[in-house]
Enzyme design. Structure first.
Site, PDB file in Angstrom:
ATOM      1  N   GLU A 168       0.805  -1.233   0.000  1.00  0.00           N
ATOM      2  CA  GLU A 168       0.000   0.000   0.000  1.00  0.00           C
ATOM      3  C   GLU A 168       0.835   1.279   0.000  1.00  0.00           C
ATOM      4  O   GLU A 168       0.552   2.206   0.769  1.00  0.00           O
ATOM      5  CB  GLU A 168      -0.962  -0.014   1.195  1.00  0.00           C
ATOM      6  N   ASN A 211       2.139  -5.126  -3.149  1.00  0.00           N
ATOM      7  CA  ASN A 211       0.736  -5.456  -2.859  1.00  0.00           C
ATOM      8  C   ASN A 211      -0.051  -4.173  -2.585  1.00  0.00           C
ATOM      9  O   ASN A 211       0.432  -3.295  -1.860  1.00  0.00           O
ATOM     10  CB  ASN A 211       0.721  -6.350  -1.605  1.00  0.00           C
ATOM     11  N   HIS A 248     -10.353  -6.208  -2.369  1.00  0.00           N
ATOM     12  CA  HIS A 248     -11.440  -6.021  -1.389  1.00  0.00           C
ATOM     13  C   HIS A 248     -12.557  -5.306  -2.133  1.00  0.00           C
ATOM     14  O   HIS A 248     -12.505  -4.090  -2.325  1.00  0.00           O
ATOM     15  CB  HIS A 248     -10.952  -5.157  -0.214  1.00  0.00           C
ATOM     16  N   GLU A 276      -6.113 -10.742  -1.257  1.00  0.00           N
ATOM     17  CA  GLU A 276      -6.938 -10.549  -0.039  1.00  0.00           C
ATOM     18  C   GLU A 276      -8.413 -10.507  -0.399  1.00  0.00           C
ATOM     19  O   GLU A 276      -9.179  -9.676   0.105  1.00  0.00           O
ATOM     20  CB  GLU A 276      -6.527  -9.243   0.667  1.00  0.00           C
ATOM     21  N   ASP A 278     -12.177 -10.439  -0.773  1.00  0.00           N
ATOM     22  CA  ASP A 278     -13.464 -10.528  -0.074  1.00  0.00           C
ATOM     23  C   ASP A 278     -14.414  -9.580  -0.805  1.00  0.00           C
ATOM     24  O   ASP A 278     -13.984  -8.581  -1.380  1.00  0.00           O
ATOM     25  CB  ASP A 278     -13.365 -10.246   1.439  1.00  0.00           C
TER      26      ASP A 278
HETATM   27  C1  XIL Z   1      -6.333  -6.302   8.156  1.00  0.00           C
HETATM   28  C2  XIL Z   1      -6.654  -7.465   9.056  1.00  0.00           C
HETATM   29  O1  XIL Z   1      -7.552  -8.295   8.395  1.00  0.00           O
HETATM   30  C3  XIL Z   1      -7.263  -6.971  10.343  1.00  0.00           C
HETATM   31  O2  XIL Z   1      -7.396  -8.041  11.272  1.00  0.00           O
HETATM   32  C4  XIL Z   1      -6.378  -5.890  10.974  1.00  0.00           C
HETATM   33  O3  XIL Z   1      -7.025  -5.359  12.109  1.00  0.00           O
HETATM   34  C5  XIL Z   1      -6.106  -4.805   9.982  1.00  0.00           C
HETATM   35  O4  XIL Z   1      -5.529  -5.363   8.823  1.00  0.00           O
HETATM   36  N1  XIL Z   1      -4.911  -4.606   3.568  1.00  0.00           N
HETATM   37  C6  XIL Z   1      -3.928  -5.436   4.043  1.00  0.00           C
HETATM   38  C7  XIL Z   1      -4.214  -6.340   5.177  1.00  0.00           C
HETATM   39  O5  XIL Z   1      -2.852  -5.497   3.447  1.00  0.00           O
HETATM   40  O6  XIL Z   1      -3.076  -6.561   5.972  1.00  0.00           O
HETATM   41  C8  XIL Z   1      -5.328  -5.805   6.038  1.00  0.00           C
HETATM   42  O7  XIL Z   1      -5.627  -6.784   7.029  1.00  0.00           O
HETATM   43  C9  XIL Z   1      -6.512  -5.492   5.185  1.00  0.00           C
HETATM   44  C10 XIL Z   1      -6.189  -4.442   4.169  1.00  0.00           C
END
Ligand code: XIL
Length: 675
Positions: A168, A211, A248, A276, A278
């Site tokens: 990020e 990422n 996401h 990641e 969802d």
């Molecule tokens: C999130 C986790 O799922 C949570 O448990 C934590 O509180 C915050 O981080 N981008 C990422 C992940 O790269 O590491 C994040 O994970 C979600 C967004």
């Protein structure tokens, strides 16, 4: 033990059997038809593996005590990402003080289940301790960042398939620039390049990923900003291997340009991974569209969902995952599986062992290659045969260790190559020139012992011996032989009869390591130590399995079947025609008893009657060898599907001195895989 005596005796028994075999008509080889098209699996990981991809999930160490959670985790996924446990605030809360307990728990658990691990994440502005955020001096911050990357990567070296090196770094909105963070503000935008260079040096085998989120829509300024950075890295030779698209998504799922974005990044010469995933409310179509985009891009190498059940999600209010709170499969699960080409099996919660028993078929058919690897004698190595191969795939290469046989005895050889078509042209490194030394060394087994970050080569010398090496590709890196036992265990002395103590084999589960060996007299022995004590402490030697002398002769292999509770035992036997073949058994525990799988001459694991030779029948023996594994560590995990077995064979007409037989290596590929 005198190897010459041993070999003389072995030869005598083989000749006797050959004479016996003259009375028996050997069965004709049956042609093995290819597996049916469209092979389908019923779990996410197994189906993704059909196309060489992984299907993973984020895992939280705190949930590993929940049986429903770990049940789904072990059944469905072949890759895991620690959700929070590798982040800076978890691993280096105070400067220079590293804590790995929770991350170790996840990595060791994944290893014992045969799952691969994604590393997440090394350099990120979030979940970053205040002591790092407060650094204002560039040299200090650079040192701190490099030390963090190096220390965390070293800890898991060889065990992480892909690392999110930087997470990020780009800003949302229309700028297409990097976001403000202590790293960018103190080190400049060059911090990303610095991080990737440090990461490459720390673990050259891991894929290094950038990422980010909101980089899925091709025309977004943020996507373009990341694209320009990756293009620039590739142009200047800055090490980068992949781009992770977090994915996401809202309820609408991926943007229409998602596949274009994946292909455009891939065209820069990097892999892409959905890291990641969802989706709000988990609409089946939205999942299907996401998965299809990955399947359509060759360099989209895997998908990770960000949690297992909706209740495990960081967005739990949006029910964005594939399993509901009770662990039931949601419609999005079925959509995901069928989009990858799998079958939607009815959910039967208590069928884990039944499923795993189904993971391997009860009979096998194979195609064999021609002879792929022949001896390469030189002035001081008058080698007649190359035998007893052990093989791992690591860092883009097959690494093969084997015995060399000649009239003057046995030693070891090492070769590597990236493709089987190059196997026969690979350089042979004779290991008697290394600290392993001259004299009787045979039947090697190689694996990476992850807890010590060392390669082990196990072999027989009269005792069970081993050498270690930090770098498998360096033949000169092997240590001098050491023995596992002070002398032959009593139970072996009592049962060996006129046989020989041969073919030592190590395999570990998450708690213990086991050392198997054979006696050419119908017994398979097993000794035990803990993972912590290994390579020391092997005691409790017992007979793990027994049969008549030739039915359980030697060359045993023991493996963990990926994604199941099942272990597979192979033992070489001598058939009624005098030829070598393999029998197989399974067990749900390494210390357990073994049940026959394909264990007879009529239904063998691998024998001349279930192996076809499209390239010509060059051997009637399917003898001492090793499976192509799914990983390279001490768990000896093999895939459940499309097995491959590297074995020794020889000209059926060759005879004479046992040590001078012309053994060559060939590769079996399973043709009746049903998954
Ligand atoms: C999130 C986790 O799922 C949570 O448990 C934590 O509180 C915050 O981080 N981008 C990422 C992940 O790269 O590491 C994040 O994970 C979600 C967004």
């Amino acid at each position: 033990m005198n190897p010459l005596k041993r070999l003389g005796r072995r030869r005598a028994s083989v000749l006797a059997l050959l004479a016996l075999g003259a009375l028996v008509t050997p069965g004709a080889a049956t042609a093995a038809p290819d597996a049916p098209d469209g092979v389908r699996a019923s779990t996410l990981g197994a189906q993704a593996a059909q196309s060489g991809r992984y299907f993973g999930t984020a895992v939280a160490a705190g949930r590993l005590g929940d049986g429903t959670y770990t049940g789904i985790l072990g059944r469905e996924f072949n890759s895991v990402t620690p959700e929070n446990e590798m982040k800076w605030d978890a691993t280096e809360r105070s400067r220079g003080q590293f804590t790995f307990g929770a991350a170790d728990q996840i990595v060791n658990g994944a290893t014992s289940r045969g799952q691969r691990v994604r590393g997440h994440t090394l350099v990120w502005h979030s979940q970053l301790p205040d002591w790092v955020k407060g650094i204002r001096d560039a040299n200090t911050l650079r040192g701190v960042m490099n030390n963090h990357i190096t220390t965390v990567m070293n800890r898991y070296k060889g065990r992480i398939h892909s690392w999110d090196v930087v997470n990020e770094a780009f800003a949302d909105g229309g700028s297409g620039q990097m976001r403000g963070s202590v790293f960018r503000d103190v080190l400049g935008t060059g911090f990303v390049e610095q991080a990737f260079r440090t990461a490459r040096a720390a673990d050259p085998a891991a894929k290094l990923c950038y990422n980010d989120y909101n980089i899925e829509n091709w025309n977004d300024a943020k996507t373009q900003g990341v694209y320009r950075m990756v293009r620039d890295f590739k142009a200047r030779g800055v090490p980068i291997d992949c781009v992770g698209l977090q994915s996401h998504f809202g309820a609408g799922g991926p943007p229409g340009s998602f596949q274009t974005t994946l292909s455009n990044f891939a065209a820069l010469g990097v892999d892409v991974q959905i890291t990641e995933l969802d989706i709000a409310q988990a609409p089946p179509n939205a999942y299907a569209n996401t998965v299809r985009s990955c399947m359509n891009v060759a360099r989209c190498t895997g998908i990770t969902v960000w949690g297992i059940r909706d209740s495990d999600s960081w967005r739990s209010g949006e029910n964005p995952l594939l399993f509901d709170r009770n662990g039931n499969k949601k419609p999005a699960y079925q959509a995901t599986l069928t989009t990858m080409g799998g079958t939607a099996a009815a959910q039967r919660p208590d069928t884990r062992s039944a499923r795993s028993a189904a993971a391997l078929p009860s009979s096998f058919r194979w195609n064999s290659s021609g002879s792929l690897i022949s001896p390469k004698p030189d002035a001081t190595h008058r080698i007649a045969g190359i035998k007893d191969p052990s093989v791992v795939y690591h860092n883009g290469k097959y690494h093969v260790f084997a015995s060399t046989a000649s009239s003057s005895g046995y030693n070891l050889v090492y070769l590597n190559f990236s493709d089987w078509s190059q196997a026969n042209s690979a350089t042979h490194h004779y290991l008697d020139r290394t600290a392993i030394g001259t004299g009787y060394r045979a039947a090697p087994q190689v694996f990476y012992y992850a807890p010590q970050r060392l390669w082990y080569l196990v072999y027989q010398t009269g005792n069970a011996s081993y050498s270690t090496n930090p770098d498998i590709s360096n033949p000169n890196g092997w240590s001098a032989p050491r023995n596992f036992y002070s002398s032959m265990p009593d139970i072996i002395k009592q049962n060996i009869g006129n046989g020989f103590w041969v073919d030592m084999w190590v395999i570990c589960d998450s708690a213990n390591c086991y050392l198997f060996s054979s006696d050419d007299n119908g017994h398979l022995y097993r000794s035990q130590t803990t993972v912590g004590q290994f390579p020391n402490g092997f005691t409790n030697t017992v007979i793990a399995a027994q049969d008549s002398k030739y039915a359980m002769f030697e060359a045993s292999n023991v493996y963990k079947v990926q994604g199941s509770n099942q272990y597979l035992l192979l033992v070489e036997a001598i058939a009624s025609d005098g030829r070598r073949y393999f029998r197989s058994w399974t067990s749900n525990s390494l210390a357990g008893s073994w049940s026959p799988l394909a264990a007879s001459e009529g239904n063998p694991f691998a024998k001349s009657n279930n192996v076809a030779f499209p390239a010509g029948t060059w051997t009637r023996d399917i003898s001492h060898g090793e499976m192509i594994r799914a990983g390279n560590d001490q768990t000896l995990t093999i895939p459940a599907c499309k097995l491959q077995y590297l074995y020794q064979g020889k000209d059926p007409n060759a005879g004479g001195d046992y040590n001078s037989l012309p053994w060559r290596l060939g590769l079996l590929t399973q043709t009746n895989s049903t998954c």
